[in-house]
Design a protein around this motif. Structure first.
Motif, PDB file in Angstrom:
ATOM      1  N   GLU A 267       0.939  -1.249  -0.099  1.00 24.00           N
ATOM      2  CA  GLU A 267       0.065   0.073  -0.048  1.00 24.00           C
ATOM      3  C   GLU A 267       0.907   1.221  -0.028  1.00 24.00           C
ATOM      4  N   GLU A 268       1.566   1.124   0.774  1.00 20.92           N
ATOM      5  CA  GLU A 268       2.895   2.443   0.847  1.00 20.92           C
ATOM      6  C   GLU A 268       3.618   2.536  -0.644  1.00 20.92           C
ATOM      7  N   ALA A 269       4.123   1.249  -1.296  1.00 21.36           N
ATOM      8  CA  ALA A 269       4.599   1.528  -2.448  1.00 21.36           C
ATOM      9  C   ALA A 269       3.685   2.094  -3.475  1.00 21.36           C
ATOM     10  N   PHE A 270       2.243   1.692  -3.485  1.00 19.68           N
ATOM     11  CA  PHE A 270       1.348   2.314  -4.437  1.00 19.68           C
ATOM     12  C   PHE A 270       1.136   3.817  -4.116  1.00 19.68           C
ATOM     13  N   LYS A 271       1.164   4.084  -2.925  1.00 22.73           N
ATOM     14  CA  LYS A 271       1.239   5.565  -2.385  1.00 22.73           C
ATOM     15  C   LYS A 271       2.121   6.467  -3.230  1.00 22.73           C
ATOM     16  N   ARG A 272       3.386   6.044  -3.020  1.00 27.24           N
ATOM     17  CA  ARG A 272       4.665   6.817  -3.648  1.00 27.24           C
ATOM     18  C   ARG A 272       4.631   6.838  -5.088  1.00 27.24           C
ATOM     19  N   ILE A 273       4.076   5.716  -5.813  1.00 26.64           N
ATOM     20  CA  ILE A 273       4.041   5.552  -7.029  1.00 26.64           C
ATOM     21  C   ILE A 273       3.028   6.735  -7.424  1.00 26.64           C
ATOM     22  N   GLU A 274       1.863   6.598  -7.027  1.00 27.97           N
ATOM     23  CA  GLU A 274       0.837   7.582  -7.168  1.00 27.97           C
ATOM     24  C   GLU A 274       1.199   9.004  -7.065  1.00 27.97           C
ATOM     25  N   LYS A 275       2.088   9.256  -5.962  1.00 31.38           N
ATOM     26  CA  LYS A 275       2.653  10.810  -5.778  1.00 31.38           C
ATOM     27  C   LYS A 275       3.718  11.141  -6.659  1.00 31.38           C
ATOM     28  N   SER A 276       4.112  10.032  -7.598  1.00 30.02           N
ATOM     29  CA  SER A 276       5.349  10.308  -8.393  1.00 30.02           C
ATOM     30  C   SER A 276       4.962  11.231  -9.543  1.00 30.02           C
ATOM     31  N   SER A 277       5.851  12.000 -10.212  1.00 29.04           N
ATOM     32  CA  SER A 277       5.567  12.737 -11.480  1.00 29.04           C
ATOM     33  C   SER A 277       5.682  11.861 -12.695  1.00 29.04           C
ATOM     34  N   PHE A 278       5.547  10.594 -12.805  1.00 33.56           N
ATOM     35  CA  PHE A 278       5.683   9.851 -13.787  1.00 33.56           C
ATOM     36  C   PHE A 278       4.267   9.749 -14.585  1.00 33.56           C
ATOM     37  N   GLN A 279       4.452   9.181 -15.808  1.00 31.20           N
ATOM     38  CA  GLN A 279       3.049   9.436 -16.676  1.00 31.20           C
ATOM     39  C   GLN A 279       2.350   7.992 -16.154  1.00 31.20           C
ATOM     40  N   LYS A 280       0.769   8.321 -16.478  1.00 35.97           N
ATOM     41  CA  LYS A 280      -0.070   7.117 -16.035  1.00 35.97           C
ATOM     42  C   LYS A 280       0.574   5.799 -16.564  1.00 35.97           C
ATOM     43  N   ARG A 281       0.949   5.555 -17.772  1.00 39.68           N
ATOM     44  CA  ARG A 281       1.296   4.326 -18.225  1.00 39.68           C
ATOM     45  C   ARG A 281       2.383   3.599 -17.527  1.00 39.68           C
ATOM     46  N   THR A 282       3.491   4.615 -17.129  1.00 40.22           N
ATOM     47  CA  THR A 282       4.484   4.386 -16.360  1.00 40.22           C
ATOM     48  C   THR A 282       4.194   3.834 -14.990  1.00 40.22           C
ATOM     49  N   LYS A 283       3.233   4.363 -14.323  1.00 45.52           N
ATOM     50  CA  LYS A 283       2.863   4.185 -13.022  1.00 45.52           C
ATOM     51  C   LYS A 283       2.085   2.768 -12.735  1.00 45.52           C
ATOM     52  N   ASP A 284       1.306   2.856 -14.108  1.00 44.93           N
ATOM     53  CA  ASP A 284       0.437   1.217 -14.038  1.00 44.93           C
ATOM     54  C   ASP A 284       1.444   0.107 -14.166  1.00 44.93           C
ATOM     55  N   LYS A 285       2.497   0.297 -14.928  1.00 41.62           N
ATOM     56  CA  LYS A 285       3.741  -0.678 -15.015  1.00 41.62           C
ATOM     57  C   LYS A 285       4.299  -0.814 -13.846  1.00 41.62           C
ATOM     58  N   MET A 286       4.537   0.148 -12.883  1.00 39.99           N
ATOM     59  CA  MET A 286       5.142   0.017 -11.681  1.00 39.99           C
ATOM     60  C   MET A 286       4.133  -0.616 -10.780  1.00 39.99           C
ATOM     61  N   ARG A 287       3.043  -0.370 -10.696  1.00 41.91           N
ATOM     62  CA  ARG A 287       2.065  -1.334  -9.746  1.00 41.91           C
ATOM     63  C   ARG A 287       1.807  -2.628 -10.130  1.00 41.91           C
ATOM     64  N   GLU A 288       1.834  -2.803 -11.474  1.00 42.03           N
ATOM     65  CA  GLU A 288       2.000  -4.186 -11.885  1.00 42.03           C
ATOM     66  C   GLU A 288       3.148  -5.044 -11.284  1.00 42.03           C
ATOM     67  N   LEU A 289       4.379  -4.530 -11.514  1.00 41.41           N
ATOM     68  CA  LEU A 289       5.551  -4.941 -11.168  1.00 41.41           C
ATOM     69  C   LEU A 289       5.435  -5.369  -9.407  1.00 41.41           C
ATOM     70  N   VAL A 290       4.997  -4.298  -8.792  1.00 40.92           N
ATOM     71  CA  VAL A 290       4.623  -4.492  -7.322  1.00 40.92           C
ATOM     72  C   VAL A 290       3.882  -5.866  -6.977  1.00 40.92           C
ATOM     73  N   LYS A 291       2.936  -5.900  -7.668  1.00 46.49           N
ATOM     74  CA  LYS A 291       1.868  -6.846  -7.594  1.00 46.49           C
ATOM     75  C   LYS A 291       2.504  -8.374  -8.039  1.00 46.49           C
ATOM     76  N   LYS A 292       3.107  -8.305  -9.181  1.00 49.16           N
ATOM     77  CA  LYS A 292       3.909  -9.471  -9.634  1.00 49.16           C
ATOM     78  C   LYS A 292       4.961  -9.975  -8.606  1.00 49.16           C
ATOM     79  N   MET A 293       5.668  -9.001  -8.031  1.00 48.61           N
ATOM     80  CA  MET A 293       6.811  -9.305  -6.929  1.00 48.61           C
ATOM     81  C   MET A 293       6.182  -9.940  -5.652  1.00 48.61           C
ATOM     82  N   SER A 294       4.898  -9.700  -5.511  1.00 46.98           N
ATOM     83  CA  SER A 294       3.992 -10.281  -4.541  1.00 46.98           C
ATOM     84  C   SER A 294       3.913 -11.760  -4.583  1.00 46.98           C
TER      85      SER A 294
END
Length: 342
Positions: A267-294
């Motif tokens: 949840e904390e990882a998702f918050k930091r990703i959302e607060k970042s200045s990256f584009q939406k597509r990049t944020k989606d990929k980052m969230r997907e990787l966090v889920k996959k690493m779980s």
């Protein structure tokens, strides 16, 4: 976090005649701890100097060259007693002390070779990570299990002992409950191991320590040593490796993708990703990787499931570097909010 760095163990080898080893077996028979091997080659372990930090392996062969190997815990050798946690800094003054003591051992054993005839065969570059609890040690160990699967490296099954480490002074943990307390990946000339030092000391040596320590060991051998430390004598090589140890270890941790500044819950990882200045597509990929690493067992498995090329995956990891968190999330049951590498 408190982190200690240094050399834990190194080994020196020199060719030796079959008959010299036979004489040692006979004159030092009460110090022979173990004989292994079969048929034409035998490996004999002498533990006469082990309490002082030196174990001697004799490889006796009829049809191949015979060898003598000194497996040295330099901190123990310098102090004259077993030092399970101390790590050695190969400064010139300390190397002189090691040199003097090893010459005395060679003379006491009446060996035909001189110390200068020995070559550096292996060095263990080591870090002790002092954790707040045994639970944190386990969590950090589980994080290392998800490392990138490096080319030419294989995860080592440690349920059976093999090779030189059988007789090494203060060996890492081998036979335990399905390797719950250790993780190792190895190639031809390099081996990296992470293990619960407190558990290892209690299991192998009957020693109980109050600290919770995760030990990292990068064991370098043979040709790899020469590439990193040159072709000088073993003392100069040790000094160079000690000088460059942080660079060597950090580079290896980077290859494993284990050099992120912080590990947090999902949840904390998702918050930091959302607060970042990256584009939406990049944020989606980052969230997907966090889920996959779980759910995935390694970075390699996660990359393959996401269908990313190695280049694209490295670029994605670079985004996590910028927000200073690892894509590997902490389990919810771990109560601390974050783990730091420093």
């Amino acid at each position: 976090m408190k982190i200690e760095r240094g050399i834990h163990t190194f080994s020196l080898t020199a060719p030796c005649s079959y008959h010299t080893i036979q004489e040692l077996r006979e004159t030092q028979s009460h110090y022979v701890r173990k004989i292994s091997g079969a048929r034409l080659t035998k490996i004999i372990s002498l533990n006469k100097y082990k309490p002082q930090g030196v174990e001697i392996l004799l490889t006796q062969s009829i049809d191949h060259r015979s060898w003598i190997r000194l497996i040295i815990n330099p901190s123990s050798l310098c102090s004259g007693r077993y030092e399970p946690l101390a790590l050695f800094q190969a400064e010139h003054a300390d190397l002189k002390q090691i040199h003097k003591r090893l010459k005395e051992i060679i003379k006491e054993l009446d060996l035909p070779m001189k110390l200068k005839d020995f070559k550096l065969n292996r060095v263990d570059l080591t870090r002790n990570l002092y954790c707040k609890s045994s639970e944190e040690v386990k969590v950090r160990l589980d994080i290392f299990r998800k490392s990138e699967q490096l080319p030419h490296y294989k995860e080592k099954n440690l349920r059976h002992k093999s090779g030189e480490r059988d007789e090494a002074v203060d060996q890492p943990l081998y036979a335990n409950k399905k390797n719950q307390h250790s993780w190792t990946t190895c190639a031809k000339n390099c081996e990296f191991s992470v293990y619960d030092k407190g558990y290892e000391l209690k299991k192998q040596h009957g020693i109980t320590i109050l600290s919770s320590i995760l030990r990292l060991e990068l064991r370098i051998s043979r040709q790899r040593l020469q590439k990193l430390a040159g072709k000088g004598n073993w003392e100069d090589q040790l000094h160079q490796l000690s000088k460059d140890q942080d660079k060597i270890m950090d580079k290896f941790l980077h290859r494993l993708h284990q050099d992120f500044p912080q590990v947090v819950h999902r949840e904390e990882a998702f918050k930091r990703i959302e607060k970042s200045s990256f584009q939406k597509r990049t944020k989606d990929k980052m969230r997907e990787l966090v889920k996959k690493m779980s759910s995935c067992g390694s970075f390699t498995a996660a990359r393959q499931k996401m269908g990313l090329s190695k280049k694209s995956f490295i670029q994605l990891l670079g985004k996590f570097k910028k927000i200073k968190i690892s894509p590997i999330p902490l389990l919810e049951k771990f109560v601390r909010s974050s783990l730091y590498s420093e």
